[in-house]
Design an enzyme around this catalytic site. Structure first.
Site, PDB file in Angstrom:
ATOM      1  N   LYS A  48       0.678  -1.183  -0.016  1.00  0.00           N
ATOM      2  CA  LYS A  48      -0.072  -0.071   0.087  1.00  0.00           C
ATOM      3  C   LYS A  48       0.994   1.150   0.037  1.00  0.00           C
ATOM      4  CE  LYS A  48      -3.833  -1.857  -0.209  1.00  0.00           C
ATOM      5  NZ  LYS A  48      -4.811  -1.798  -1.327  1.00  0.00           N
TER       6      LYS A  48
HETATM    7  N1  PMP Z   1      -3.396  -8.148   1.493  1.00  0.00           N
HETATM    8  C1  PMP Z   1      -3.655  -7.128   2.237  1.00  0.00           C
HETATM    9  C2  PMP Z   1      -3.073  -7.430   3.597  1.00  0.00           C
HETATM   10  C3  PMP Z   1      -4.236  -5.966   2.122  1.00  0.00           C
HETATM   11  O1  PMP Z   1      -4.265  -4.952   3.227  1.00  0.00           O
HETATM   12  C4  PMP Z   1      -4.652  -5.567   0.845  1.00  0.00           C
HETATM   13  C5  PMP Z   1      -5.400  -4.228   0.581  1.00  0.00           C
HETATM   14  N2  PMP Z   1      -7.014  -4.270   0.880  1.00  0.00           N
HETATM   15  C6  PMP Z   1      -4.680  -6.585  -0.241  1.00  0.00           C
HETATM   16  C7  PMP Z   1      -4.004  -7.784   0.210  1.00  0.00           C
HETATM   17  C8  PMP Z   1      -5.279  -6.498  -1.417  1.00  0.00           C
HETATM   18  O2  PMP Z   1      -4.503  -5.680  -2.426  1.00  0.00           O
HETATM   19  P1  PMP Z   1      -5.587  -4.686  -3.236  1.00  0.00           P
HETATM   20  O3  PMP Z   1      -6.208  -3.429  -2.502  1.00  0.00           O
HETATM   21  O4  PMP Z   1      -4.403  -3.992  -3.864  1.00  0.00           O
HETATM   22  O5  PMP Z   1      -6.226  -5.612  -3.862  1.00  0.00           O
END
Ligand code: PMP
Length: 344
Positions: A48
């Site tokens: 992130k």
């Molecule tokens: N794993 C974790 C621990 C996350 O916080 C997130 C984000 N919500 C994701 C995977 C998935 O990533 P994305 O939001 O880019 O699909």
């Protein structure tokens, strides 16, 4: 002393360029070659960081943000931490509306980065005024000189990964990647990475990971939003109870659902056998890889990249806590004698 000092100006310069690490036979005893893209090496310990930096710097470039303004977001924790970190360095206030499903450690971490945190009930619908979406929207309306990152509906979320994660994986695999396995929450990671990789080679298979209790897989297969697919589950950050526009469903070839229990055990297994302390969704991504391998998806020449989104330290009160695992019934299939000292 005529040596130059080797130092970064600040932690933001360390975002991205995360390593690709070969997975051992123990963790990936399948036909093919398996590599983890370990996003915990970002300074905020998750993927992130990439979107926080990209979205905030785009707003700066467009003149929408000026020092002292407020940045608001809904988050399962990781995005919040990254936004709080970027805000500290760039001089913004940060307000985060988080789901009550987020672990206590995650919430405390956000506060330690100087963010103001609103904890909202997890199991209400997205249009309920108590949901973290509605709370963030209301705060954005009330606070003048604020921006709302809105990661689920922000195209820049996809662009962040199109510009960084995708090119990094292409370069690190020397263009040999055949399969990408990635979790889908907002969908930004998988969609942006997929768009870049498919542009280089349309044959790269993009394999999404979803949770039982989430609508994404069914929506991908039927284009229908099926409310019956929605029920509470424990994995944080994976799957969704709505359809995010930050997910490019056309760039994804298929979704695999994983169980909370399997993902938790897999994360613990990875930590013990790779020396890589990974988060819950890294376990989910590896569990999906295991299920796909069992279906014969990978041949011996396959080059499979599995994205590990965050660090295990965020789950000390959950999957790395034996009592929590026991309370969830995750040790039920294991004999009581070995419950406390389970060996992976
Ligand atoms: N794993 C974790 C621990 C996350 O916080 C997130 C984000 N919500 C994701 C995977 C998935 O990533 P994305 O939001 O880019 O699909």
């Amino acid at each position: 002393m005529n040596q130059d000092i080797q130092a970064y100006d600040n932690v933001l310069q360390l975002i991205g360029e995360t390593p690709l690490i070969k997975l051992s036979e123990k963790v990936a005893p399948y036909s093919g070659n398996f590599y983890a893209k370990v996003e915990a090496f970002n300074p905020g310990h998750s993927s992130k960081d990439r979107i926080a930096l990209h979205i905030i710097e785009e707003a700066e470039r467009k003149g929408i943000l000026k020092p002292g303004d407020t940045i608001i977001e809904t988050t399962s924790g990781n995005t919040g931490f990254s936004i709080a970190m970027v805000s500290r360095i760039k001089g913004y206030d940060c307000i985060l509306a988080v789901s009550s499903k987020s672990s206590a450690d995650k919430i405390d971490m956000l506060k330690s980065m100087g963010a103001k945190v609103y904890v909202c009930p997890a199991h209400v619908s997205a249009d309920d005024e108590r949901s973290y979406y509605q709370v963030a929207k209301r705060l954005h309306e009330e606070i003048k000189d604020s921006i709302y990152i809105n990661q689920y509906f922000n195209e820049l979320n996809i662009d962040a990964h199109y510009n960084s994660t995708g090119p990094e994986i292409w370069k690190q695999t020397a263009g040999k990647i055949t399969h990408l396995v990635a979790c889908s929450g907002t969908g930004g990671t998988i969609s942006g990475t997929a768009r870049f990789l498919k542009e280089q080679n349309p044959d790269v298979q993009i394999l999404g990971v979803d949770a039982y209790g989430s609508v994404l897989k069914k929506y991908h297969e039927t284009q229908e939003f099926d409310k019956n697919e929605i029920y509470p589950y424990r994995i944080e950050g994976l799957g969704k109870n709505l359809i995010p526009t930050a997910t490019d469903f056309e760039a994804i070839d298929s979704f695999t659902k994983v169980k909370d229990e399997d993902a938790a055990h897999m994360a613990r297994f990875i930590s013990q056998h790779e020396g890589l302390f990974v988060g819950y969704t890294s376990g989910a991504a590896m569990q999906a890889t295991k299920q796909l391998a069992a279906q014969g998806v990978f041949d011996k020449d396959a080059v499979v990249v599995v994205i590990f989104p965050d660090h295990g330290s965020r789950y000390m009160s959950k999957i790395y806590n034996d009592k929590w695992m026991e309370e969830q019934g995750f040790f039920d299939s294991v004999s009581t004698a070995t419950q406390q000292h389970i060996e992976y």
